[in-house]
Design a protein around this motif. Structure first.
Motif, PDB file in Angstrom:
ATOM      1  N   ARG A 121       0.876  -1.169   0.000  1.00  0.00           N
ATOM      2  CA  ARG A 121       0.000   0.000   0.000  1.00  0.00           C
ATOM      3  C   ARG A 121       0.915   1.221   0.000  1.00  0.00           C
ATOM      4  O   ARG A 121       1.689   1.417   0.919  1.00  0.00           O
ATOM      5  CB  ARG A 121      -0.928  -0.024   1.199  1.00  0.00           C
ATOM      6  N   GLU A 123       1.143   5.174   0.054  1.00  0.00           N
ATOM      7  CA  GLU A 123       0.445   6.422   0.372  1.00  0.00           C
ATOM      8  C   GLU A 123       1.137   7.551  -0.384  1.00  0.00           C
ATOM      9  O   GLU A 123       2.334   7.795  -0.225  1.00  0.00           O
ATOM     10  CB  GLU A 123       0.479   6.681   1.884  1.00  0.00           C
ATOM     11  N   VAL A 156      -1.308  -1.121  -4.328  1.00  0.00           N
ATOM     12  CA  VAL A 156      -2.473  -0.247  -4.300  1.00  0.00           C
ATOM     13  C   VAL A 156      -1.984   1.127  -3.859  1.00  0.00           C
ATOM     14  O   VAL A 156      -1.187   1.247  -2.929  1.00  0.00           O
ATOM     15  CB  VAL A 156      -3.540  -0.764  -3.307  1.00  0.00           C
ATOM     16  N   THR A 158      -2.842   4.883  -2.332  1.00  0.00           N
ATOM     17  CA  THR A 158      -3.842   5.536  -1.492  1.00  0.00           C
ATOM     18  C   THR A 158      -3.467   6.994  -1.258  1.00  0.00           C
ATOM     19  O   THR A 158      -2.305   7.387  -1.392  1.00  0.00           O
ATOM     20  CB  THR A 158      -3.968   4.830  -0.126  1.00  0.00           C
ATOM     21  N   ALA A 163      -8.362   4.445  -1.478  1.00  0.00           N
ATOM     22  CA  ALA A 163      -7.782   3.976  -2.739  1.00  0.00           C
ATOM     23  C   ALA A 163      -7.810   5.093  -3.769  1.00  0.00           C
ATOM     24  O   ALA A 163      -8.799   5.816  -3.907  1.00  0.00           O
ATOM     25  CB  ALA A 163      -8.545   2.759  -3.250  1.00  0.00           C
TER      26      ALA A 163
END
Length: 190
Positions: A121, A123, A156, A158, A163
């Motif tokens: 993930r 950011e 992914v 974010t 998301a």
């Protein structure tokens, strides 16, 4: 009789195919020079083949608008955050001399993988000044780099924990986990 003809035909076919492969027959086995170790392997190699603790760090840099996988040797496996920071820092002097660049200069990223997951993930800070012309290649660099690791299968993006829709190689936006195949059209030929 038919089974005998079938076996004879099969044997003849095998001989013809093996002769047609383009490689001449050799009398003795040839020594093969294998790579030092797989690019994403963290396992120990045969003693004495490379310095203790040396591992590879794959970074996906850019040349002529295409992704190029670059391998650096480091003393220990980098953390996810360090790996992304090395990518954002861009090419070394030698890599720049080879025409490599990055689309990530001045980008701020924080990365992690939830426990028990292989989905990174990332950011993305909210400090971008609008759309960038190299946005797709920037996301592709991150996905290509992180999925080169054995502990990451997908990425992914974010922003503030939600998301983020990011461009794929075909120009479509996706909030789903991304893999290197989503950017296959941007990979430079090997």
């Amino acid at each position: 009789m038919t089974s005998r003809v079938g076996r004879l035909t099969a044997g003849l076919l095998i001989c013809l195919l093996s002769a047609a492969c383009g490689l001449p027959a050799e009398d003795e086995p040839r020594q093969a020079d294998l790579p030092r170790n797989p690019l994403t392997s963290r396992t120990a190699t045969t003693a004495g083949t490379e310095p203790p603790g040396e591992v590879t760090e794959v970074l996906c840099l850019v040349r002529d608008g295409r992704l190029v996988q670059t391998v650096r040797r480091v003393s220990a496996p980098p953390s996810l955050q360090h790996h992304v920071e090395a990518l954002v820092a861009g090419p070394t002097e030698a890599e720049r001399a080879g025409g490599l660049t990055t689309a990530l200069a001045t980008t701020t990223l924080k990365v992690g993988v939830p426990a028990g997951s292989t989905e990174a993930r990332v950011e993305v800070a909210d400090n971008e000044e609008g759309a960038r012309s190299d946005e797709t290649i920037a996301y592709a660099q991150i996905v290509c780099t992180l999925t080169s690791r054995e502990d990451v299968n997908s990425v992914v993006f974010t922003r503030d924990g939600e998301a983020l829709g990011v461009p794929r190689g075909d120009g479509s936006l996706s909030r789903e986990p991304l893999r290197i195949g989503d950017y296959a059209s941007l990979l430079a030929p090997a």
